[in-house]
Write an enzyme that holds these catalytic residues in place. Structure first.
Site, PDB file in Angstrom:
ATOM      1  CB  THR A   1      -0.949  -0.005   1.208  1.00  0.00           C
ATOM      2  OG1 THR A   1      -1.775  -1.174   1.155  1.00  0.00           O
ATOM      3  CG2 THR A   1      -1.826   1.230   1.211  1.00  0.00           C
TER       4      THR A   1
ATOM      5  CE  LYS B   1      -6.547  -3.921  -0.896  1.00  0.00           C
ATOM      6  NZ  LYS B   1      -5.186  -4.287  -0.506  1.00  0.00           N
TER       7      LYS B   1
ATOM      8  CG  HIS C   1      10.869  -0.576   6.621  1.00  0.00           C
ATOM      9  ND1 HIS C   1       9.653  -0.798   6.015  1.00  0.00           N
ATOM     10  CD2 HIS C   1      11.424  -1.807   6.804  1.00  0.00           C
ATOM     11  CE1 HIS C   1       9.470  -2.091   5.843  1.00  0.00           C
ATOM     12  NE2 HIS C   1      10.530  -2.728   6.296  1.00  0.00           N
ATOM     13  CG  LEU C   2      10.472   6.187   4.301  1.00  0.00           C
ATOM     14  CD1 LEU C   2       9.543   7.049   3.459  1.00  0.00           C
ATOM     15  CD2 LEU C   2      11.933   6.556   4.036  1.00  0.00           C
TER      16      LEU C   2
END
Length: 213
Positions: A17, A33, A185-186
């Site tokens: 997502t 979606k 990954h943030l």
């Protein structure tokens, strides 16, 4: 016809997502979606709206909104609904369309139809999202084989997570698939941070290559 791309993954909860939000934002497109299972918390459409920087009208309504966060076939049965694959035809739009699947390729929509069956009927290119953690090599190569067994066009693989060069390289080599990039990954996940991370990791020209030929 406007470009279309399907975002699928090797598993659930791997970041499809967030990746879809970054991709549709970069393409200035529309997001769809088809089946949303689970409505109590932020839905995937809500997440993409929040992170993509696009207006709400670019978030197309789901064909099915199911209450229970479970495999679509089970969530539908709990709601007393039967998912009709014929109602999952790709919507027509004058902007690039990014479609996000649910779970992995073989996630069942009914007791006899898996998501990959519907994807095959769309005749649209696919981006496969994969983790970089332990176990991803097997999951990724199995997913690649499943796509190719059904003659589904695979644009490439997008990794999500911390760098793991050996896993990424062996998947690309053994799967004979293009490595599109890796979305880390943030720590602070915002529209701006996601846009910057995607632009740094991916070449937008690698998506919809046929549409720009």
């Amino acid at each position: 016809m406007s470009p279309r791309v399907v975002v699928t993954g090797t598993d659930t909860g791997i970041g499809k997502t967030v990746f879809s939000a970054a991709l549709v934002g970069a393409l200035d497109g529309v997001y769809w979606k088809p089946v949303q299972a689970g409505l109590d918390e932020e839905t995937d459409r809500d997440t993409v709206l929040r992170l993509s920087g696009l207006p709400a009208e670019r978030m197309l309504p789901e064909a099915y909104r199911l209450n229970t966060p479970a495999s679509p076939h089970l969530a539908a049965e709990i709601d007393g609904v039967t998912i009709d694959p014929a109602k999952l035809a790709l919507p027509q739009h004058d902007r690039p369309l990014v479609v996000e699947g649910a779970g992995g390729l073989l996630t069942p929509l009914t007791r006899s139809v898996s998501y990959i069956d519907v994807i095959a009927s769309w005749h649209a290119p696919v981006v496969l999202c994969a983790r970089t953690t332990l176990g991803t090599i097997n999951h990724s190569l199995l997913s690649i084989e499943a796509l190719r067994a059904r003659d589904i066009e695979l644009l490439g693989i997008a990794f999500i997570g911390e760098a793991h060069a050996e896993s990424e390289n062996i998947i690309a080599a053994m799967g004979q698939v293009r490595r599109l990039g890796r979305l880390p990954h943030l720590a602070s996940l915002t529209t701006d941070s996601l846009k910057a991370a995607f632009a740094d990791a991916f070449n937008i020209g690698d998506f919809f290559k046929d549409a720009t030929a």
